[in-house]
Design a protein around this motif. Structure first.
Motif, PDB file in Angstrom:
ATOM      1  N   TYR A 158       0.827  -1.204   0.000  1.00 34.41           N
ATOM      2  CA  TYR A 158       0.000   0.000   0.000  1.00 34.41           C
ATOM      3  C   TYR A 158       0.861   1.254   0.000  1.00 34.41           C
ATOM      4  O   TYR A 158       2.005   1.256   0.473  1.00 34.41           O
ATOM      5  N   LYS A 159       0.286   2.306  -0.525  1.00 35.55           N
ATOM      6  CA  LYS A 159       0.970   3.599  -0.526  1.00 35.55           C
ATOM      7  C   LYS A 159       1.204   4.080   0.888  1.00 35.55           C
ATOM      8  O   LYS A 159       2.237   4.676   1.200  1.00 35.55           O
ATOM      9  N   HIS A 160       0.241   3.847   1.759  1.00 34.53           N
ATOM     10  CA  HIS A 160       0.363   4.170   3.177  1.00 34.53           C
ATOM     11  C   HIS A 160       0.237   2.874   3.975  1.00 34.53           C
ATOM     12  O   HIS A 160      -0.729   2.130   3.788  1.00 34.53           O
ATOM     13  N   PRO A 161       1.189   2.551   4.835  1.00 35.16           N
ATOM     14  CA  PRO A 161       1.145   1.290   5.578  1.00 35.16           C
ATOM     15  C   PRO A 161      -0.143   1.103   6.374  1.00 35.16           C
ATOM     16  O   PRO A 161      -0.579  -0.019   6.589  1.00 35.16           O
ATOM     17  N   GLU A 162      -0.781   2.212   6.802  1.00 37.39           N
ATOM     18  CA  GLU A 162      -1.998   2.089   7.595  1.00 37.39           C
ATOM     19  C   GLU A 162      -3.092   1.324   6.839  1.00 37.39           C
ATOM     20  O   GLU A 162      -3.960   0.705   7.437  1.00 37.39           O
ATOM     21  N   GLN A 163      -3.039   1.402   5.497  1.00 38.31           N
ATOM     22  CA  GLN A 163      -4.053   0.724   4.705  1.00 38.31           C
ATOM     23  C   GLN A 163      -3.933  -0.795   4.801  1.00 38.31           C
ATOM     24  O   GLN A 163      -4.851  -1.514   4.423  1.00 38.31           O
ATOM     25  N   GLY A 164      -2.797  -1.284   5.282  1.00 40.72           N
ATOM     26  CA  GLY A 164      -2.624  -2.718   5.472  1.00 40.72           C
ATOM     27  C   GLY A 164      -2.960  -3.186   6.867  1.00 40.72           C
ATOM     28  O   GLY A 164      -2.850  -4.376   7.168  1.00 40.72           O
ATOM     29  N   TYR A 165      -3.366  -2.260   7.742  1.00 40.69           N
ATOM     30  CA  TYR A 165      -3.669  -2.640   9.115  1.00 40.69           C
ATOM     31  C   TYR A 165      -4.768  -3.701   9.181  1.00 40.69           C
ATOM     32  O   TYR A 165      -4.716  -4.630   9.978  1.00 40.69           O
ATOM     33  N   ARG A 166      -5.777  -3.555   8.328  1.00 43.39           N
ATOM     34  CA  ARG A 166      -6.899  -4.483   8.407  1.00 43.39           C
ATOM     35  C   ARG A 166      -6.453  -5.911   8.114  1.00 43.39           C
ATOM     36  O   ARG A 166      -6.845  -6.848   8.794  1.00 43.39           O
ATOM     37  N   SER A 167      -5.628  -6.065   7.063  1.00 47.97           N
ATOM     38  CA  SER A 167      -5.153  -7.402   6.736  1.00 47.97           C
ATOM     39  C   SER A 167      -4.309  -7.973   7.871  1.00 47.97           C
ATOM     40  O   SER A 167      -4.417  -9.159   8.210  1.00 47.97           O
ATOM     41  N   CYS A 168      -3.466  -7.139   8.482  1.00 48.01           N
ATOM     42  CA  CYS A 168      -2.625  -7.606   9.581  1.00 48.01           C
ATOM     43  C   CYS A 168      -3.475  -8.015  10.786  1.00 48.01           C
ATOM     44  O   CYS A 168      -3.198  -9.029  11.448  1.00 48.01           O
ATOM     45  N   LEU A 169      -4.523  -7.230  11.071  1.00 44.65           N
ATOM     46  CA  LEU A 169      -5.400  -7.596  12.179  1.00 44.65           C
ATOM     47  C   LEU A 169      -6.203  -8.849  11.841  1.00 44.65           C
ATOM     48  O   LEU A 169      -6.585  -9.613  12.730  1.00 44.65           O
ATOM     49  N   GLY A 170      -6.421  -9.072  10.543  1.00 48.25           N
ATOM     50  CA  GLY A 170      -7.056 -10.321  10.149  1.00 48.25           C
ATOM     51  C   GLY A 170      -6.184 -11.516  10.475  1.00 48.25           C
ATOM     52  O   GLY A 170      -6.666 -12.559  10.920  1.00 48.25           O
ATOM     53  N   LEU A 171      -4.862 -11.374  10.251  1.00 53.63           N
ATOM     54  CA  LEU A 171      -3.938 -12.441  10.630  1.00 53.63           C
ATOM     55  C   LEU A 171      -3.981 -12.673  12.137  1.00 53.63           C
ATOM     56  O   LEU A 171      -3.901 -13.817  12.613  1.00 53.63           O
ATOM     57  N   LEU A 172      -4.105 -11.572  12.888  1.00 52.96           N
ATOM     58  CA  LEU A 172      -4.190 -11.695  14.340  1.00 52.96           C
ATOM     59  C   LEU A 172      -5.418 -12.503  14.734  1.00 52.96           C
ATOM     60  O   LEU A 172      -5.348 -13.367  15.620  1.00 52.96           O
ATOM     61  N   SER A 173      -6.540 -12.268  14.062  1.00 58.23           N
ATOM     62  CA  SER A 173      -7.747 -13.028  14.388  1.00 58.23           C
ATOM     63  C   SER A 173      -7.581 -14.500  14.027  1.00 58.23           C
ATOM     64  O   SER A 173      -8.118 -15.379  14.705  1.00 58.23           O
ATOM     65  N   LEU A 174      -6.797 -14.810  12.964  1.00 52.51           N
ATOM     66  CA  LEU A 174      -6.563 -16.202  12.593  1.00 52.51           C
ATOM     67  C   LEU A 174      -5.733 -16.929  13.644  1.00 52.51           C
ATOM     68  O   LEU A 174      -5.898 -18.131  13.868  1.00 52.51           O
ATOM     69  N   SER A 175      -4.818 -16.186  14.298  1.00 54.79           N
ATOM     70  CA  SER A 175      -3.993 -16.820  15.333  1.00 54.79           C
ATOM     71  C   SER A 175      -4.821 -17.218  16.555  1.00 54.79           C
ATOM     72  O   SER A 175      -4.370 -18.033  17.358  1.00 54.79           O
ATOM     73  N   ARG A 176      -5.992 -16.614  16.719  1.00 54.03           N
ATOM     74  CA  ARG A 176      -6.881 -17.014  17.812  1.00 54.03           C
ATOM     75  C   ARG A 176      -7.706 -18.240  17.417  1.00 54.03           C
ATOM     76  O   ARG A 176      -8.166 -18.985  18.282  1.00 54.03           O
ATOM     77  N   GLU A 177      -7.908 -18.424  16.118  1.00 57.41           N
ATOM     78  CA  GLU A 177      -8.746 -19.518  15.634  1.00 57.41           C
ATOM     79  C   GLU A 177      -7.947 -20.782  15.357  1.00 57.41           C
ATOM     80  O   GLU A 177      -8.468 -21.893  15.489  1.00 57.41           O
ATOM     81  N   TYR A 178      -6.675 -20.626  14.922  1.00 58.89           N
ATOM     82  CA  TYR A 178      -5.823 -21.752  14.587  1.00 58.89           C
ATOM     83  C   TYR A 178      -4.573 -21.740  15.461  1.00 58.89           C
ATOM     84  O   TYR A 178      -4.140 -20.678  15.942  1.00 58.89           O
ATOM     85  N   PRO A 179      -3.924 -22.901  15.624  1.00 57.14           N
ATOM     86  CA  PRO A 179      -2.647 -22.926  16.352  1.00 57.14           C
ATOM     87  C   PRO A 179      -1.602 -22.063  15.655  1.00 57.14           C
ATOM     88  O   PRO A 179      -1.592 -21.942  14.422  1.00 57.14           O
ATOM     89  N   VAL A 180      -0.707 -21.479  16.444  1.00 58.22           N
ATOM     90  CA  VAL A 180       0.285 -20.567  15.871  1.00 58.22           C
ATOM     91  C   VAL A 180       1.191 -21.296  14.889  1.00 58.22           C
ATOM     92  O   VAL A 180       1.705 -20.708  13.928  1.00 58.22           O
ATOM     93  N   GLU A 181       1.424 -22.603  15.107  1.00 57.09           N
ATOM     94  CA  GLU A 181       2.274 -23.359  14.187  1.00 57.09           C
ATOM     95  C   GLU A 181       1.648 -23.412  12.799  1.00 57.09           C
ATOM     96  O   GLU A 181       2.350 -23.284  11.782  1.00 57.09           O
ATOM     97  N   ARG A 182       0.331 -23.572  12.762  1.00 57.78           N
ATOM     98  CA  ARG A 182      -0.344 -23.605  11.460  1.00 57.78           C
ATOM     99  C   ARG A 182      -0.336 -22.227  10.800  1.00 57.78           C
ATOM    100  O   ARG A 182      -0.188 -22.106   9.599  1.00 57.78           O
ATOM    101  N   VAL A 183      -0.527 -21.161  11.588  1.00 54.32           N
ATOM    102  CA  VAL A 183      -0.488 -19.799  11.026  1.00 54.32           C
ATOM    103  C   VAL A 183       0.885 -19.524  10.439  1.00 54.32           C
ATOM    104  O   VAL A 183       1.022 -18.969   9.342  1.00 54.32           O
ATOM    105  N   GLU A 184       1.944 -19.930  11.145  1.00 58.05           N
ATOM    106  CA  GLU A 184       3.304 -19.732  10.639  1.00 58.05           C
ATOM    107  C   GLU A 184       3.519 -20.524   9.356  1.00 58.05           C
ATOM    108  O   GLU A 184       4.116 -20.036   8.387  1.00 58.05           O
ATOM    109  N   GLY A 185       3.022 -21.761   9.320  1.00 61.98           N
ATOM    110  CA  GLY A 185       3.154 -22.560   8.108  1.00 61.98           C
ATOM    111  C   GLY A 185       2.384 -21.967   6.946  1.00 61.98           C
ATOM    112  O   GLY A 185       2.856 -21.972   5.800  1.00 61.98           O
ATOM    113  N   ALA A 186       1.177 -21.464   7.212  1.00 61.61           N
ATOM    114  CA  ALA A 186       0.389 -20.845   6.144  1.00 61.61           C
ATOM    115  C   ALA A 186       1.061 -19.575   5.648  1.00 61.61           C
ATOM    116  O   ALA A 186       1.032 -19.267   4.446  1.00 61.61           O
ATOM    117  N   ALA A 187       1.699 -18.815   6.556  1.00 59.15           N
ATOM    118  CA  ALA A 187       2.423 -17.615   6.143  1.00 59.15           C
ATOM    119  C   ALA A 187       3.595 -17.982   5.236  1.00 59.15           C
ATOM    120  O   ALA A 187       3.878 -17.303   4.238  1.00 59.15           O
TER     121      ALA A 187
END
Length: 510
Positions: free
Chosen positions: A427-456
């Motif tokens: 993004y032109k401004h990093p703030e515009q990516g905040y939503r996607s990053c917070l989406g990853l945060l919500s995935l870490s609550r739903e899945y084990p961190v090992e799986r989130v790291e593997g998916a990343a």
């Protein structure tokens, strides 16, 4: 009738007194006396002539009053009806003008009675008198018009919008792709332009495109529809639910459109809405110029004489359709409207606002006050940011910043940290990516961190650094597959081009 004959028989043949006759036939003495007196005056005695029936006897003794002789000059009732459509004109005023021109004419009671009898002979739909320029009735016809899409050969249907002026029955018809809010409002705008003016009231049916909540006493209009009628200086008065007589003119106009327009080209093949409307315009002119059966003139001539002079003038600019949408300001001080993102002042983070979307602009309102305006974007996922809306320091509002998000990603794993950086770089401004990053945060609550790291890791390898990719990998279980295939190699791509957290810290936090 039979009692009259019995009174005459008892009086002449039996020679009874009026009192005795009254008791015998159960009539009052005065009625018996009146029958005997009128029979003597008419020369009727007993027995009655053989060819006289009961109706003849009754008409001779009790003739119907004829009132004023019928040699008076009969008013022009059609002109009287047209004059009544003018606001403020009453039957009493028209009678006074009639008496000035015809001193020996009908008195007021006979004038009103004869007008009522004349109007009763007209079509029932003409009985209700509408003032000139007062109401426009709108509705959609039941039948639709099929047309063929040239590109897909798919058979589609066009909805038929009908508008009718109350006083003259002047009619407008137009084909729409659907009965949605935008088409419904465009039909009104084009009808006003066709009539060359605006009525005081618009009477629609309770379709959802115009009425958000139907109610007999307090209907709630759609926000965009209310804005349109306000722009033209008129008011909307929806018909009461289950009361078709409230919009009888609209129902009659739909019937005319079905008979004289839709039925005429029922066997024609159309390939676009524009082609249908072109044909409708030709037949509509014929319909409005068609002479009345029971009145003089036509809809066109009656419109020119009554409705056109009484219509309100059109505004300088036509109404531009606008869609309203409720939005919440996210932590990146952007709202999502029409599947695109627009910035607002960062002080509004977390608040509810309203977005007004037209074809070319997007305006944002907070409690009726405009707080932002942007050119409208038309491709999904695009973002528009006003530099004046950005905070001087990202830590002034909210706890999230690029540095913190990257640190959080690294706490999950190195691939997640790199993915967070890559998302903000898009993004032109990093703030515009905040939503996607917070989406990853919500995935870490739903899945084990090992799986989130593997998916990343998987998302980085396929060069798809996004929240949607990580979510899809986790949902389909592809993170397990990737790890098993790469177990021997343990390849992690290099990232020499990554600027790192220090770059964001120096650029945005100082």
């Amino acid at each position: 009738m039979r009692k009259i004959q019995e009174v005459l028989r008892l009086h002449v043949q039996a020679k009874l007194s009026e009192r005795a006759i009254s008791s015998s036939v159960s009539l009052s003495r005065s009625t018996v006396s009146k029958i005997i007196t009128r029979a003597a005056a008419a020369g009727i005695s007993w027995p009655l002539p053989t060819d006289m029936d009961e109706n003849q006897l009754d008409s001779l003794l009790f003739p119907i009053p004829q009132g004023r002789p019928r040699n008076c000059d009969e008013p022009e009732w059609t002109q009287v009806l047209n004059e009544l459509r003018i606001k403020g004109v009453t039957l009493q005023l028209l009678w006074m003008e009639y008496k000035q021109a015809n001193p020996d004419g009908y008195q007021y009671s006979q004038f009103c009675e004869r007008f009522r009898l004349w109007r009763k002979k007209l079509n029932p739909a003409m009985r209700q008198i509408h003032l000139a320029g007062e109401k426009m009735f709108v509705d959609y016809a039941g039948p639709t018009v099929p047309f063929i899409d040239r590109e897909t050969d798919e058979i589609l249907t066009a909805q038929i919008f009908v508008a009718v002026l109350g006083a003259s029955n002047y009619t407008y018809v137009e084909a729409h792709p659907a009965q949605d809010v935008e088409s419904f409002i465009k039909g009104h705008v084009h009808a006003f332009e066709f009539f060359g003016g605006v009525p005081r009231l618009v009477v629609p049916d309770n379709l959802k495109a115009g009425v958000r909540k139907a109610d007999r006493y307090e209907p709630i209009l759609n926000r965009s529809y209310q804005e349109m009628v306000s722009h033209y200086g008129c008011a909307a008065l929806p018909a009461r639910p289950y009361t078709p007589k409230d919009k009888a003119k609209g129902e009659f106009g739909v019937q005319l459109a079905e008979r004289w327009i839709l039925a005429v080209f029922r066997k024609r093949r159309f390939f676009s809405i524009a082609e249908i409307n072109e044909t409708i315009r030709e037949l509509l002119a014929q319909l409005n110029e068609k002479p009345f059966q029971k009145l003089e003139g036509s809809r066109q001539s009656l419109f020119e004489a009554t409705d056109r002079p009484a219509l309100q003038p059109l505004p300088s600019l036509p109404y531009e359709y606008a869609k309203w949408q409720h939005c919440k300001v996210h932590i990146d001080y952007h709202i999502e409207a029409g599947r695109c993102y627009y910035s607002v002042p960062y002080s509004l983070i977390g608040q509810e606002v309203e977005a007004r979307l037209t074809q070319n602009t997007v305006e944002v309102f907070l409690k009726g006050k405009r707080v932002a305006s942007h050119p409208r974007l038309h491709y999904r996922g695009q973002a528009q940011t006003d530099p004046l809306h950005r905070p001087k320091s990202h830590q002034q509002h909210g706890e999230w910043s690029p540095d913190r998000l990257i640190s959080w990603g690294n706490s999950i794993g190195p691939n997640t940290g790199i993915l967070v950086e890559r998302i903000m770089q898009k993004y032109k401004h990093p703030e515009q990516g905040y939503r996607s990053c917070l989406g990853l945060l919500s995935l870490s609550r739903e899945y084990p961190v090992e799986r989130v790291e593997g998916a990343a890791e998987r998302a980085l390898i396929i060069n798809s650094p996004s929240y949607a990719s990580v979510k899809s990998i986790l949902k389909t279980g592809m993170d397990h597959t990737v790890l098993s295939l790469m177990e021997d190699e343990q390849v992690t791509p290099g990232h020499d081009n990554i600027r790192g957290a220090s770059y964001f810290q120096t650029k945005f936090l100082n």
